[in-house]
Design an enzyme around this catalytic site. Structure first.
Site, mmCIF file in Angstrom:
data_model
loop_
_atom_site.group_PDB
_atom_site.id
_atom_site.type_symbol
_atom_site.label_atom_id
_atom_site.label_comp_id
_atom_site.label_asym_id
_atom_site.label_seq_id
_atom_site.Cartn_x
_atom_site.Cartn_y
_atom_site.Cartn_z
ATOM 1 C CG ASP A 1 26.275 4.932 11.783
ATOM 2 O OD1 ASP A 1 25.871 4.834 12.955
ATOM 3 O OD2 ASP A 1 26.031 4.090 10.887
ATOM 4 C CG ASP B 1 23.602 4.777 16.877
ATOM 5 O OD1 ASP B 1 22.595 5.179 16.278
ATOM 6 O OD2 ASP B 1 24.006 3.611 16.798
ATOM 7 C CD GLU B 2 22.116 6.352 11.707
ATOM 8 O OE1 GLU B 2 22.036 6.701 10.531
ATOM 9 O OE2 GLU B 2 21.341 5.537 12.237
#
Lengths: 372, 416
Positions: free
Chosen positions: B22, B116-117
């Site tokens: 993350d 973003d993960e």
């Protein structure tokens, strides 16, 4: 108004017409059935403003008059009564009607009979007679190809075209087309039609008709007016409005130059397709057909990359040809052919396929391919 | 001896090993990386200079209570020195793509969960790369090498516990929960702390006396299954550290495909609205074309107050051209809109399917002009979206594009 009738006499005619009563109504009276007594005859009418059906039944005794009562509740009550029941319905012109039978009693709300929107039967109509089973055959062999809620509203129905002594039925959803020709014995009347006059019967009416017509050669009297069609048998009178639209030029898409002729056993092909279709894409239903001399290779795969393959012997000696189809369309056409062998006419992978029973072109089916 | 050291010395093959990566305050971190003068300062990223909603903020800002979704005005009140930065979605997308590409070197079984993960299933890489913990360190190093940005890492035997672990320490966390400890570690955690359990399911569980994960395992699974079906069964397992969900590395074919835009407050000019709708028509149509799709049913909506004005409408034939779509918009404007102030427009293709897969018997002439579209698409691919566009769009809003949370590096979700 009051009448006494046996359950046996009432339920069947009531069931026949209740099919067109929509479950949800904006006009409350459309959920009702119109019941009227004249002498010893009870007439029942249901309508959805597009299709109207009426039936009659013989009553044991009663007094003349008319009323409208909730159709489904009335039917459900009558159905739930014991088989040998005698039913008494009375309506005194107030807001309620009473149904009595032995130790049961029901009160239903009514609406005034004069508010019921009855359709006028067409007056300046062209009339002809045809056997019920013949008409039923034509409808059942074409109706599955009708569109459902298509934006092209004129496709949501069945085309009936009168040309000489031939009565032609055509249904299409834009992807496939079904066509059936009937020869009508009373051709003199048909000649009153304009050259190639076409009418389109709405989908709902067509489905009701195929349900109502019986497998007997008893006649059905057909009357075609400007914007109505009426069909009359001993038991029932059916009136439907017509779709006011221009059917696409279907004759243009009936292929005439297909040069590749394939003959095969219908059942073998149907069974092979039924198995292969299990692994075709659930949404788009594509299957690949590869024709080569003597052999048809059927292939399908789904998004999970599972695959199915089948081989079917065929009578064909042309060049290799590979095409994709919606398997449901092919299955529908094959199901309607009803002979041991069927004939497929093809030309190239982007052109339609013509399917009909071997040596019998009364019913023809045209399917546009898929690009897989 | 730390947990990590212990793991490295006594390698145990995990029956299942999932790493959750993350990125920390991703958009804000990118801004701080590219503009050194922003480092150590509270910054808020908004949609362009005009955007008033905070998309994300730096940790310095978060210390003042700034949260994603907060209005800039409120942010400034809480943190007077807050620096506003316009989002650069193309840059974020490019960095994200590079990160995800680098992570494929660790394991090919990767699910890009959002921009973003990512989840990595490293179960089958244990003989190649060593312990899951070692691979998690590889992930951290890869991310650092590719972009030099901080991330938090969680390692466990299932997706939910791994995501829970990565959230425990931020920024730059590194949390390992071995699968055999997962159930114990989750036992006293509130159920709503798990990803996928929000207020709705949470209050259902609370009604049945289950407030923490340990309580849920004691409920009969049928209680959850009756209410939520398969999801209920999954939640029951999730709370016991046994989330069965696998890594979804494929992008399934789209169920719908749409674009929308938030408008300046109380927009009610007919021509202005039509321009917005034309803009969205062009975007939806171009995206359908890019992915060789077509659609026939569209939702055309204008958001006014709390509700949507609009309808599901159908074109005569399946299409991927803007003009028939815009015709539906005009229909909505003329028949359903009564001059209400509008705050958002939306056009969504509801039944996208492969383009011209099923041929039509009565195919009409193309309603849009295919050749024009093709040339336009080729120019716009080279020089940027809507470089060539219908004249009406000369007046279009300058509101920048927004990167969707569901963004993916491949397929139809790769869009801004």
């Amino acid at each position: 108004m009051k009448f006494t009738i046996s359950k046996e006499m009432l339920v069947k005619p009531l069931q026949m017409i209740c099919g067109i009563v929509e479950r949800r109504q904006t006009l409350p009276i459309l959920s009702n059935v119109h019941a009227s007594v004249s002498g010893n005859r009870l007439t029942l009418i249901a309508t959805d403003l597009e299709v109207q059906m009426s039936t009659h039944a013989e009553i044991l005794n009663g007094s003349d008059g008319s009323v409208t009562i909730p159709a489904r509740k009335f039917l459900d009550i009558c159905r739930a009564l014991p088989d040998e029941a005698t039913i008494v319905l009375s309506a005194d012109g107030g807001e309620k009607a009473t149904i009595r039978s032995a130790r049961s009693r029901f009160t239903l709300s009514t609406l005034p009979a004069e508010d019921f929107p009855c359709m006028e039967a067409p007056r300046d109509a062209i009339r002809f007679g045809i056997a019920q089973d013949t008409l039923k055959y034509a409808i059942e062999h074409t109706q599955f190809a009708m569109a459902q809620q298509d934006v092209r509203y004129y496709l949501n129905g069945l085309l009936m075209e009168m040309a000489g002594s031939v009565l032609r039925f055509v249904a299409t959803d834009g992807h496939r087309l079904a066509l059936c020709d009937l020869v009508v014995p009373e051709a003199e009347e048909l000649e009153k039609f304009n050259e190639n006059q076409q009418i389109i019967i709405p989908r709902k009416g067509v489905l009701e008709l195929s349900r109502l017509l019986e497998e007997s050669d008893a006649p059905v009297q057909v009357a075609v007016g400007n914007n109505f069609i009426q069909l009359k048998t001993d038991q029932i009178e059916f009136v439907s409005k017509l779709i006011d639209g221009r059917f696409p030029d279907y004759q243009n898409v009936v292929p005439v130059n297909s040069d590749k002729r394939i003959v095969c056993e219908r059942d073998l092909l149907r069974q092979a397709l039924a198995r292969v279709s299990i692994l075709s894409n659930e949404k788009f239903r594509g299957v690949r057909l590869e024709f080569s001399p003597g052999l048809l290779h059927v292939h399908a795969h789904n998004p999970e990359q599972e695959e199915a393959e089948e081989e079917v012997s065929i009578d064909y000696d042309g060049p290799n040809l590979e095409m994709g189809f919606n398997v449901n369309y092919v299955q529908d056409a094959l199901a309607a052919c009803e002979t041991a062998q069927v004939q497929l006419m093809l030309s190239d992978p982007n052109s339609c396929c013509l399917i009909h029973a071997l040596d019998d072109e009364q019913c023809r089916y045209i399917i546009m391919p898929m690009r897989l | 001896m730390s947990m990590e050291q212990f793991q490295d010395r006594c390698p145990v093959v995990w029956p299942r090993a999932i790493i959750h990566m993350d990125m920390n305050a991703f958009f804000a971190a990118v801004e701080q990386r590219d503009f050194p003068e922003l480092r150590g300062k509270p910054i808020a990223v908004t949609n362009g200079e005009v955007g008033s909603c905070i998309i994300t903020s730096s940790y310095e800002a978060r210390a003042h209570g700034i949260r994603t979704g907060m209005r800039l005005k409120e942010g400034r009140r809480r943190c007077p020195g807050l620096i506003q930065r316009p989002a650069r979605p193309e840059v974020y997308a490019r960095i994200s793509m590079a990160i995800m590409q680098a992570l494929r070197d660790v394991s090919p079984d990767i699910e890009v969960f959002s921009v973003d993960e990512a989840f990595l299933d490293v179960t089958r890489c244990q003989r190649l790369h060593g312990t899951p913990v070692r691979m998690a360190r590889m992930v951290r190093e890869k991310v650092a090498a590719v972009c030099g940005l901080p991330c938090s890492i969680g390692v466990s035997g299932d997706k939910t516990t791994a995501k829970f672990a990565s959230k425990l320490v931020k920024p730059e966390g590194f949390t390992v929960i071995p699968p055999w400890e997962a159930q114990e570690r989750l036992r006293d955690i509130p159920v709503t702390a798990l990803c996928g359990i929000a207020d709705g399911i949470g209050s259902f569980l609370a009604q049945h006396g289950a407030l923490v994960c340990g309580d849920v395992g004691r409920l009969p699974v049928s209680v959850l299954a009756r209410r939520f079906g398969n999801l209920g069964r999954r939640i029951w397992l999730m709370c016991q550290g046994k989330d069965p969900d696998r890594i979804h590395d494929e992008t399934p074919p789209p169920k719908s495909l749409g674009h929308g835009k938030v408008l300046p407050p109380r927009t009610r000019g007919r021509e202005v609205l039509l321009t917005y709708l034309r803009h969205m028509s062009e975007k939806v149509a171009a995206r359908l074309r890019r992915h060789h799709l077509e659609a026939q049913t569209y939702f055309i909506g204008l958001r006014a107050g709390d509700g949507w004005i609009g309808d599901r409408l159908r074109t005569t034939q399946p299409t991927h051209h803007a003009p028939p779509l815009f015709a539906l918009c005009r229909f909505v404007m003329e028949n359903l809109w009564r001059g209400e102030p509008v705050c958002q427009v939306q056009i969504t293709a509801l039944d996208p399917r492969p383009w011209r897969q099923q041929l039509d018997l009565f195919a009409e002439q193309d309603e849009g002009n295919s050749q024009i579209d093709e040339v336009m698409d080729r120019i716009n691919r080279c020089y940027g979206e809507l470089t060539v566009a219908p004249a009406r769009l000369l007046q279009r809003s300058t509101m920048p594009n927004v990167i969707a949370p569901a963004w993916k590096p491949e397929g139809h979700r790769q869009t801004i």
